[in-house]
Design a protein around this motif. Structure first.
Motif, PDB file in Angstrom:
ATOM      1  N   LYS A 142     -73.979 -13.263 -66.745  1.00 46.39           N
ATOM      2  CA  LYS A 142     -73.280 -13.746 -67.929  1.00 46.39           C
ATOM      3  C   LYS A 142     -74.127 -13.534 -69.177  1.00 46.39           C
ATOM      4  O   LYS A 142     -73.629 -13.075 -70.207  1.00 46.39           O
ATOM      5  CB  LYS A 142     -72.905 -15.215 -67.779  1.00 46.39           C
ATOM      6  CG  LYS A 142     -72.099 -15.733 -68.957  1.00 46.39           C
ATOM      7  CD  LYS A 142     -71.769 -17.197 -68.799  1.00 46.39           C
ATOM      8  CE  LYS A 142     -70.975 -17.767 -69.946  1.00 46.39           C
ATOM      9  NZ  LYS A 142     -71.136 -17.226 -71.246  1.00 46.39           N
ATOM     10  N   LYS A 143     -75.414 -13.848 -69.088  1.00 46.86           N
ATOM     11  CA  LYS A 143     -76.308 -13.635 -70.234  1.00 46.86           C
ATOM     12  C   LYS A 143     -76.364 -12.165 -70.600  1.00 46.86           C
ATOM     13  O   LYS A 143     -76.370 -11.807 -71.780  1.00 46.86           O
ATOM     14  CB  LYS A 143     -77.712 -14.159 -69.917  1.00 46.86           C
ATOM     15  CG  LYS A 143     -77.815 -15.656 -69.937  1.00 46.86           C
ATOM     16  CD  LYS A 143     -79.222 -16.113 -69.618  1.00 46.86           C
ATOM     17  CE  LYS A 143     -79.298 -17.622 -69.553  1.00 46.86           C
ATOM     18  NZ  LYS A 143     -80.625 -18.084 -69.165  1.00 46.86           N
ATOM     19  N   PHE A 144     -76.397 -11.296 -69.595  1.00 41.72           N
ATOM     20  CA  PHE A 144     -76.417  -9.854 -69.851  1.00 41.72           C
ATOM     21  C   PHE A 144     -75.156  -9.433 -70.582  1.00 41.72           C
ATOM     22  O   PHE A 144     -75.205  -8.721 -71.585  1.00 41.72           O
ATOM     23  CB  PHE A 144     -76.559  -9.079 -68.535  1.00 41.72           C
ATOM     24  CG  PHE A 144     -76.452  -7.589 -68.713  1.00 41.72           C
ATOM     25  CD1 PHE A 144     -77.511  -6.857 -69.228  1.00 41.72           C
ATOM     26  CD2 PHE A 144     -75.281  -6.929 -68.377  1.00 41.72           C
ATOM     27  CE1 PHE A 144     -77.405  -5.489 -69.404  1.00 41.72           C
ATOM     28  CE2 PHE A 144     -75.164  -5.557 -68.542  1.00 41.72           C
ATOM     29  CZ  PHE A 144     -76.233  -4.837 -69.063  1.00 41.72           C
ATOM     30  N   VAL A 145     -74.012  -9.876 -70.102  1.00 40.32           N
ATOM     31  CA  VAL A 145     -72.736  -9.535 -70.736  1.00 40.32           C
ATOM     32  C   VAL A 145     -72.686 -10.083 -72.156  1.00 40.32           C
ATOM     33  O   VAL A 145     -72.302  -9.380 -73.093  1.00 40.32           O
ATOM     34  CB  VAL A 145     -71.549 -10.067 -69.895  1.00 40.32           C
ATOM     35  CG1 VAL A 145     -70.241  -9.951 -70.668  1.00 40.32           C
ATOM     36  CG2 VAL A 145     -71.452  -9.310 -68.586  1.00 40.32           C
ATOM     37  N   ASP A 146     -73.099 -11.332 -72.333  1.00 40.24           N
ATOM     38  CA  ASP A 146     -73.080 -11.940 -73.663  1.00 40.24           C
ATOM     39  C   ASP A 146     -74.021 -11.216 -74.627  1.00 40.24           C
ATOM     40  O   ASP A 146     -73.704 -11.066 -75.805  1.00 40.24           O
ATOM     41  CB  ASP A 146     -73.466 -13.421 -73.592  1.00 40.24           C
ATOM     42  CG  ASP A 146     -72.408 -14.270 -72.909  1.00 40.24           C
ATOM     43  OD1 ASP A 146     -71.277 -13.779 -72.696  1.00 40.24           O
ATOM     44  OD2 ASP A 146     -72.719 -15.433 -72.561  1.00 40.24           O
TER      45      ASP A 146
END
Length: 157
Positions: A142-146
């Motif tokens: 999720k952090k990567f996508v964000d």
């Protein structure tokens, strides 16, 4: 061996029966680290899993100039060192206690003994740890996508 009371409220062990808690307590050690103590250094063997009962552990990696940079924090109620433990690799960071920290410790020797003496309990422990690792991976994804604004629509139909 540790007191069952120390692990009863630990999130990882919430699905364990009282009998399983008593049994697994025989394979765990308990240690209190003072403020500023090092649990492990980058490059140390991953020969134990720490379960943070009280306190926290800061994880550091050196930057390009060799200066320590805090890259993560492990709070109470979480395991630490399980990736290095199960991959049989060295730790990739330095773990330091910023305040007094109480931990349960499962050593490689203790885990091997558990697998031999009660394989079903060892499997249950592995399954619970796999859930924690999966949640951490989801969080990192999720952090990567964000961060990258990367959008994945899933498999094509």
């Amino acid at each position: 061996m540790v007191k069952v009371e120390l692990i009863r409220n630990f999130p990882l062990f919430r699905n364990f029966t009282e009998k399983e808690l008593r049994e697994i307590s025989e394979y765990l050690d308990y240690k209190v680290f003072s403020k500023g103590e090092v649990l492990f250094e980058e490059g140390d063997p991953g020969d134990r899993i720490f379960f943070i009962v009280k306190g926290r552990v800061d994880l550091f990696r050196p930057d390009a100039f060799g200066n320590p940079v805090k890259v993560a924090v492990s709070q109470e109620g979480t395991p630490l060192g399980e990736l290095s433990f199960f991959s049989n690799h060295f730790h990739s960071s330095r773990a330091v206690t910023p305040k007094e920290t109480h931990v349960l410790i499962l050593t490689r020797e203790g885990y091997e003994k558990l697998k031999k003496e009660d394989p079903q309990l060892a499997i249950k422990l592995l399954e619970e740890l796999a859930k924690v690792i999966s949640e951490r991976l989801k969080e990192m994804n999720k952090k990567f996508v964000d961060t990258t604004c990367f959008i994945w629509g899933g498999p094509k139909k």
